[in-house]
Design a protein around this motif. Sequence first.
Motif, mmCIF file in Angstrom:
data_model
loop_
_atom_site.group_PDB
_atom_site.id
_atom_site.type_symbol
_atom_site.label_atom_id
_atom_site.label_comp_id
_atom_site.label_asym_id
_atom_site.label_seq_id
_atom_site.Cartn_x
_atom_site.Cartn_y
_atom_site.Cartn_z
ATOM 1 N N GLU A 222 0.815 -1.214 0.000
ATOM 2 C CA GLU A 222 0.000 0.000 0.000
ATOM 3 C C GLU A 222 0.854 1.272 0.000
ATOM 4 O OE1 GLU A 222 0.111 -1.401 4.378
ATOM 5 O OE2 GLU A 222 0.035 -2.285 2.364
ATOM 6 N N GLU A 223 2.174 1.113 0.180
ATOM 7 C CA GLU A 223 3.082 2.262 0.157
ATOM 8 C C GLU A 223 3.772 2.440 -1.186
ATOM 9 O OE1 GLU A 223 4.722 2.438 4.748
ATOM 10 O OE2 GLU A 223 5.577 0.943 3.397
ATOM 11 N N LEU A 224 3.633 1.452 -2.082
ATOM 12 C CA LEU A 224 4.397 1.478 -3.327
ATOM 13 C C LEU A 224 4.031 2.663 -4.212
ATOM 14 C CD1 LEU A 224 4.947 -2.069 -4.888
ATOM 15 C CD2 LEU A 224 6.642 -0.346 -4.290
ATOM 16 N N VAL A 225 2.738 2.931 -4.352
ATOM 17 C CA VAL A 225 2.339 4.050 -5.217
ATOM 18 C C VAL A 225 2.841 5.362 -4.633
ATOM 19 C CG1 VAL A 225 0.376 5.347 -6.126
ATOM 20 C CG2 VAL A 225 0.346 2.860 -6.185
ATOM 21 N N GLY A 226 2.663 5.542 -3.318
ATOM 22 C CA GLY A 226 3.156 6.760 -2.679
ATOM 23 C C GLY A 226 4.665 6.883 -2.773
ATOM 24 N N GLY A 227 5.383 5.765 -2.564
ATOM 25 C CA GLY A 227 6.842 5.790 -2.658
ATOM 26 C C GLY A 227 7.312 6.126 -4.058
ATOM 27 N N ASN A 228 6.682 5.512 -5.062
ATOM 28 C CA ASN A 228 7.023 5.824 -6.451
ATOM 29 C C ASN A 228 6.728 7.282 -6.771
ATOM 30 O OD1 ASN A 228 7.950 3.511 -8.321
ATOM 31 N ND2 ASN A 228 6.404 2.528 -7.062
ATOM 32 N N GLY A 229 5.621 7.791 -6.223
ATOM 33 C CA GLY A 229 5.279 9.190 -6.455
ATOM 34 C C GLY A 229 6.332 10.126 -5.901
ATOM 35 N N VAL A 230 6.817 9.841 -4.697
ATOM 36 C CA VAL A 230 7.857 10.684 -4.090
ATOM 37 C C VAL A 230 9.152 10.604 -4.897
ATOM 38 C CG1 VAL A 230 9.297 11.011 -2.039
ATOM 39 C CG2 VAL A 230 6.867 10.537 -1.779
ATOM 40 N N VAL A 231 9.504 9.396 -5.358
ATOM 41 C CA VAL A 231 10.729 9.233 -6.145
ATOM 42 C C VAL A 231 10.627 9.976 -7.477
ATOM 43 C CG1 VAL A 231 12.111 7.552 -7.437
ATOM 44 C CG2 VAL A 231 11.496 7.093 -5.076
ATOM 45 N N GLU A 232 9.485 9.849 -8.163
ATOM 46 C CA GLU A 232 9.325 10.555 -9.436
ATOM 47 C C GLU A 232 9.352 12.064 -9.230
ATOM 48 O OE1 GLU A 232 9.319 9.303 -12.639
ATOM 49 O OE2 GLU A 232 10.037 7.678 -11.383
ATOM 50 N N MET A 233 8.677 12.520 -8.174
ATOM 51 C CA MET A 233 8.720 13.944 -7.850
ATOM 52 C C MET A 233 10.159 14.381 -7.596
ATOM 53 S SD MET A 233 9.218 16.000 -4.928
ATOM 54 C CE MET A 233 8.792 14.909 -3.571
ATOM 55 N N GLY A 234 10.886 13.612 -6.789
ATOM 56 C CA GLY A 234 12.266 13.950 -6.471
ATOM 57 C C GLY A 234 13.162 13.959 -7.693
ATOM 58 N N THR A 235 12.946 12.992 -8.589
ATOM 59 C CA THR A 235 13.773 12.914 -9.798
ATOM 60 C C THR A 235 13.585 14.151 -10.667
ATOM 61 O OG1 THR A 235 13.663 10.491 -9.801
ATOM 62 C CG2 THR A 235 14.248 11.557 -11.870
ATOM 63 N N PHE A 236 12.330 14.539 -10.906
ATOM 64 C CA PHE A 236 12.089 15.699 -11.762
ATOM 65 C C PHE A 236 12.527 16.998 -11.099
ATOM 66 C CE2 PHE A 236 9.653 12.825 -14.362
ATOM 67 C CZ PHE A 236 9.782 13.369 -15.635
ATOM 68 N N VAL A 237 12.345 17.109 -9.779
ATOM 69 C CA VAL A 237 12.823 18.301 -9.071
ATOM 70 C C VAL A 237 14.347 18.345 -9.105
ATOM 71 C CG1 VAL A 237 12.987 19.414 -6.810
ATOM 72 C CG2 VAL A 237 10.791 18.538 -7.612
ATOM 73 N N GLY A 238 14.994 17.167 -8.935
ATOM 74 C CA GLY A 238 16.457 17.109 -9.003
ATOM 75 C C GLY A 238 16.975 17.526 -10.368
ATOM 76 N N ILE A 239 16.308 17.041 -11.421
ATOM 77 C CA ILE A 239 16.696 17.417 -12.784
ATOM 78 C C ILE A 239 16.569 18.931 -12.971
ATOM 79 C CG2 ILE A 239 15.996 17.258 -15.210
ATOM 80 C CD1 ILE A 239 15.237 14.314 -14.630
ATOM 81 N N LEU A 240 15.437 19.479 -12.514
ATOM 82 C CA LEU A 240 15.187 20.906 -12.683
ATOM 83 C C LEU A 240 16.213 21.747 -11.921
ATOM 84 C CD1 LEU A 240 13.399 23.319 -13.525
ATOM 85 C CD2 LEU A 240 12.064 22.904 -11.442
ATOM 86 N N LEU A 241 16.405 21.425 -10.635
ATOM 87 C CA LEU A 241 17.345 22.209 -9.830
ATOM 88 C C LEU A 241 18.769 22.073 -10.363
ATOM 89 C CD1 LEU A 241 16.010 21.498 -6.219
ATOM 90 C CD2 LEU A 241 15.625 23.518 -7.646
ATOM 91 N N GLY A 242 19.114 20.877 -10.848
ATOM 92 C CA GLY A 242 20.446 20.676 -11.423
ATOM 93 C C GLY A 242 20.660 21.540 -12.654
ATOM 94 N N GLN A 243 19.630 21.624 -13.509
ATOM 95 C CA GLN A 243 19.736 22.460 -14.709
ATOM 96 C C GLN A 243 19.874 23.930 -14.351
ATOM 97 O OE1 GLN A 243 16.166 21.165 -16.709
ATOM 98 N NE2 GLN A 243 17.277 19.743 -18.021
ATOM 99 N N ILE A 244 19.106 24.369 -13.355
ATOM 100 C CA ILE A 244 19.181 25.778 -12.950
ATOM 101 C C ILE A 244 20.555 26.097 -12.363
ATOM 102 C CG2 ILE A 244 18.263 27.477 -11.323
ATOM 103 C CD1 ILE A 244 15.525 26.090 -11.636
ATOM 104 N N LEU A 245 21.036 25.219 -11.455
ATOM 105 C CA LEU A 245 22.328 25.483 -10.813
ATOM 106 C C LEU A 245 23.472 25.387 -11.819
ATOM 107 C CD1 LEU A 245 23.828 26.088 -8.181
ATOM 108 C CD2 LEU A 245 24.067 23.614 -7.842
ATOM 109 N N GLY A 246 23.429 24.395 -12.699
ATOM 110 C CA GLY A 246 24.493 24.247 -13.698
ATOM 111 C C GLY A 246 24.617 25.473 -14.568
ATOM 112 N N ALA A 247 23.482 26.002 -15.027
ATOM 113 C CA ALA A 247 23.494 27.195 -15.880
ATOM 114 C C ALA A 247 23.940 28.425 -15.102
ATOM 115 C CB ALA A 247 22.105 27.426 -16.468
ATOM 116 N N ALA A 248 23.512 28.523 -13.832
ATOM 117 C CA ALA A 248 23.852 29.699 -13.031
ATOM 118 C C ALA A 248 25.345 29.725 -12.684
ATOM 119 C CB ALA A 248 23.016 29.713 -11.752
ATOM 120 N N LEU A 249 25.917 28.572 -12.325
ATOM 121 C CA LEU A 249 27.318 28.539 -11.887
ATOM 122 C C LEU A 249 28.288 28.815 -13.028
ATOM 123 C CD1 LEU A 249 27.505 25.484 -9.431
ATOM 124 C CD2 LEU A 249 27.508 27.909 -8.861
ATOM 125 N N VAL A 250 28.059 28.183 -14.184
ATOM 126 C CA VAL A 250 29.061 28.218 -15.239
ATOM 127 C C VAL A 250 29.200 29.615 -15.859
ATOM 128 C CG1 VAL A 250 27.636 27.647 -17.255
ATOM 129 C CG2 VAL A 250 29.987 26.775 -17.097
#
Length: 628
Positions: A142-170
């Motif tokens: 019963e936790e699998l859907v919620g766990g997958n949701g958190v992981v997918e959310m984290g992955t896309f937020v990580g991708i977004l923040l990484g793109q913003i920071l990479g562009a800002a730093l360089v």
Amino acid sequence: MSQSSQFSLLKQRRFAPFFWTQFLGAFNDNVFKTALLVILTYDAVSWTSLDPAILNSLIPGLFILPYVLFSATAGQIAEKVEKGRLARFVKMLEIAIMLVAGIGWLSHTLWLLIASVVGMGVHSTLFGPVKYAYMPQHLKSEELVGGNGVVEMGTFVGILLGQILGAALVLKPHGLQLVAGATMFFAVLGLVASYRIPLSPAPAPDLKINPNPFAESVRNIGHARKNRTVFLSMLGNSWFWFYGAMILSQFPLYAKQFLHGDYSVFVMLLTVFSVGVGVGSLLCEKLSGHKVEIGLVPFGSIGLSLFGIDLYFASLGYVRPPVEVEMMGMLAQAGVTRVLFDIAMIGVFGGLFIVPLFALIQTRCEPAHLSRTIGGMNILNALFMIGAAGVAIVMIKMGFTIPEMFLATAILNAVVALYIFSLVPEFLMRFLAWMLIHTIHRVKTVDVDRIPEDGPAVLVCNHVSYVDAIVIGAASPRPIRFVMDHKIFKMPFMGWLFRTARAIPIAPAKEDQFLMEKAYIDIAQALHEGDLVCIFPEGRLTSTGEMGEFRSGIAKIIERSKVPVIPMALRGLWGSLLTRDPGNLFERTFARGPRSRLALAVGTPVAPQDATPDYLHKQVLALRGDWK
């Protein structure tokens, strides 16, 4: 599991270290890749004589290449090696890759940076099977859907923040040194997080790894095809990455040429889309009722097409500014709100589409073959993303505008969805069931966790309406084989649903002796195969709202198959449009507000030796109480 407890997983050691390890990996990937793409766009002359447009296409392709070449091998390794140990190895590899990249940044050596792109592709390929095979080992069903949701959310937020920071730093003074230091720091932080991942035993420690990745890729995909639902879920997952690649790859030009915005507008589009995916991923847990609800997949697909089509029309209504504007200036333009809303909703429905597919693969796949299945899916994902790049190039050469590409992709999504759902009607059936209990009837479930997660059992329930089977099936955490009157089984449209659900038609002996005997044989076979079987022992719909006596059919079933019997009661459906005697629909359906009164109550399992018709009748009657 409540919506808040979805986030409470982030406080628990069985989930949090794994989450932060994968989050930091996705984040660091994108800090590095984005910094490299930005520097080659704005300062290409000091690095290479190659065309920046070629490099901007080449670098994402080189990152994806290891997925095609090594995903099958990565899946085997994840089956053979304890997952915490493998995660730590992958993080150490990331540190080594970032060290090479750091030398490349500081020495101005492009080939070292490109080699590091391939290395990070290998890093992500190795971690991919771990990422999704880890959760079924440590999360409850019963936790699998919620766990997958958190992981997918984290992955896309990580991708977004990484793109913003990479562009800002360089682009800052000493930007190369900042990027080199930051990527090394986040790689080390990921290693630290990985040391907290709990023991995750390898499902196949004696597995002999096939050194030929191509042969293993074919074998893995061939093995997945044996389970039709899992394989088509893999294809559905890969299709999402095709759709996403088609949309996201056009965002830079869409922001610059069509919206007439600067780099901050491109970041805004990415942010809106990523937040949308995160919201959709998290909503899955609430909308699914804390179980794997594949009915959300068609819902997500419908949204992807509708809002993709509307993005085309919203783009036509956008008033293009005469000069290039930054993000705040863009928000002041007429028509931009509808554009951003459509992009956000594409993200939301994308999350609703992909999270149940991941959970379905995790629950329906053999545990000893899950990592290899995920590896095979990663190969398909990479091929679909490469295919998306090819289709985009063809469309551009044919003269498609970017909004027209959005429109074509949305229409293509509808065609592909209809094709997949026609091959596995279970998706569409669950969607219709989900819609029924969330619109016409909002059904409350009581003790539904008493339905066993695996193994055979017979469910017995009172028979109130023509949609009882759909309501029960939607509430169940796993598929059910229903036994129903052959006349109802043959009803227009509803019969198609029942056939899709592999229902078992039955007839009284006086009407069709052969069909009755065949039904009992089919029931015994279903129970032997470990399925859930549901019967309505009254033998017919109630015409008064009261329960009739239970016939002897249940005794015959239990005599052949000694399995537990689980009593259930539907409450509050009597008098609705789909009962035998709807009566005064206004009074019964609206005045007393049955949406809040409908319920499916599940009783305590009854041992086979106690499962007499009279005893089960009393159990169901007690569960039903005073409700009809």
